[in-house]
Design a protein around this motif. Sequence first.
Motif, PDB file in Angstrom:
ATOM      1  N   VAL A   1      38.325  45.761  39.416  1.00 55.26           N
ATOM      2  CA  VAL A   1      38.529  44.412  39.923  1.00 55.26           C
ATOM      3  C   VAL A   1      37.209  43.653  39.880  1.00 55.26           C
ATOM      4  O   VAL A   1      36.188  44.124  40.380  1.00 55.26           O
TER       5      VAL A   1
ATOM      6  N   ARG B   1      41.240  39.269  39.052  1.00 60.22           N
ATOM      7  CA  ARG B   1      40.744  39.333  37.676  1.00 60.22           C
ATOM      8  C   ARG B   1      40.227  40.749  37.462  1.00 60.22           C
ATOM      9  O   ARG B   1      39.362  41.226  38.198  1.00 60.22           O
ATOM     10  N   VAL B   2      40.783  41.434  36.475  1.00 58.37           N
ATOM     11  CA  VAL B   2      40.508  42.853  36.255  1.00 58.37           C
ATOM     12  C   VAL B   2      39.977  43.046  34.846  1.00 58.37           C
ATOM     13  O   VAL B   2      40.398  42.360  33.911  1.00 58.37           O
TER      14      VAL B   2
ATOM     15  N   PRO C   1      40.747  50.532  35.284  1.00 56.04           N
ATOM     16  CA  PRO C   1      40.594  49.099  35.573  1.00 56.04           C
ATOM     17  C   PRO C   1      39.657  48.867  36.748  1.00 56.04           C
ATOM     18  O   PRO C   1      39.640  49.622  37.710  1.00 56.04           O
TER      19      PRO C   1
ATOM     20  N   GLU D   1      46.889  43.362  41.025  1.00 57.03           N
ATOM     21  CA  GLU D   1      47.422  42.494  39.969  1.00 57.03           C
ATOM     22  C   GLU D   1      48.360  41.445  40.562  1.00 57.03           C
ATOM     23  O   GLU D   1      48.311  40.273  40.195  1.00 57.03           O
ATOM     24  N   ALA D   2      49.208  41.878  41.500  1.00 57.46           N
ATOM     25  CA  ALA D   2      50.130  40.940  42.141  1.00 57.46           C
ATOM     26  C   ALA D   2      49.377  39.904  42.971  1.00 57.46           C
ATOM     27  O   ALA D   2      49.847  38.774  43.131  1.00 57.46           O
TER      28      ALA D   2
ATOM     29  N   SER E   1      46.214  49.384  42.291  1.00 54.51           N
ATOM     30  CA  SER E   1      46.135  48.562  41.084  1.00 54.51           C
ATOM     31  C   SER E   1      47.245  47.518  41.006  1.00 54.51           C
ATOM     32  O   SER E   1      47.005  46.348  40.708  1.00 54.51           O
ATOM     33  N   SER E   2      48.479  47.933  41.268  1.00 52.87           N
ATOM     34  CA  SER E   2      49.594  46.988  41.154  1.00 52.87           C
ATOM     35  C   SER E   2      49.498  45.888  42.209  1.00 52.87           C
ATOM     36  O   SER E   2      49.820  44.724  41.938  1.00 52.87           O
TER      37      SER E   2
END
Length: 202
Positions: free
Chosen positions: A26, A16-17, A24, A11-12, A7-8
């Motif tokens: 993607v 778009r989640v 979450p 995001e990095a 997940s991290s």
Amino acid sequence: MRTSPLSSAFEAGGARVRATPLGPEVLAFGSVPDEYAAATARAALFDATTRGNVTVTGADAAAFLHRITANAVRALEPGAGGANLLLNAKGKVLHTFGLLCTPQGFELSTEPGRAAALMTELDRYLFSEKVVLADASERHAPLELCGPDAFAIARAACGVATPAASGAYTEADAAFGRVRAVRCAVAGSDGLRLETAPEHVA
């Protein structure tokens, strides 16, 4: 249900989640048409790390699963498997899962959040059989890969040979840990589910 160990990183990477009841999800990393083109011309990688996993072991495991699931199980040898279903008495599909025959018994890879419910349904059919059910979801963190280059990428990155048939699997020791490659349908195409320990996924 476990949050994806990626997940991290997603995001990095600018993904778009969206939030869902299962955690979450993607949606895309950029242009959806470009992502589709990559999947059809080269390869696409999907996060499937939140899938569940139920192990079925014991002397009667093969006979038990053969009796209650939609597809034949008893004749499977380690390294083989396939998609399977658990139906109710009226033929309604209760659960869909990928079934693998391993030297230890059987592994059922379920949709996210479905392992506990599948175990409950399986337990309904257990009487005097020598069968042990266990939820192994915390150690099940697969990725899914499809596209024309999928098999070559898996060989180059993980050292795994392409399984000969749908549902079958091969294993190899990659630089980061043990990897199992299961040949299965991914996004409607012939592809691979690459399974490794959660700490090795990234």
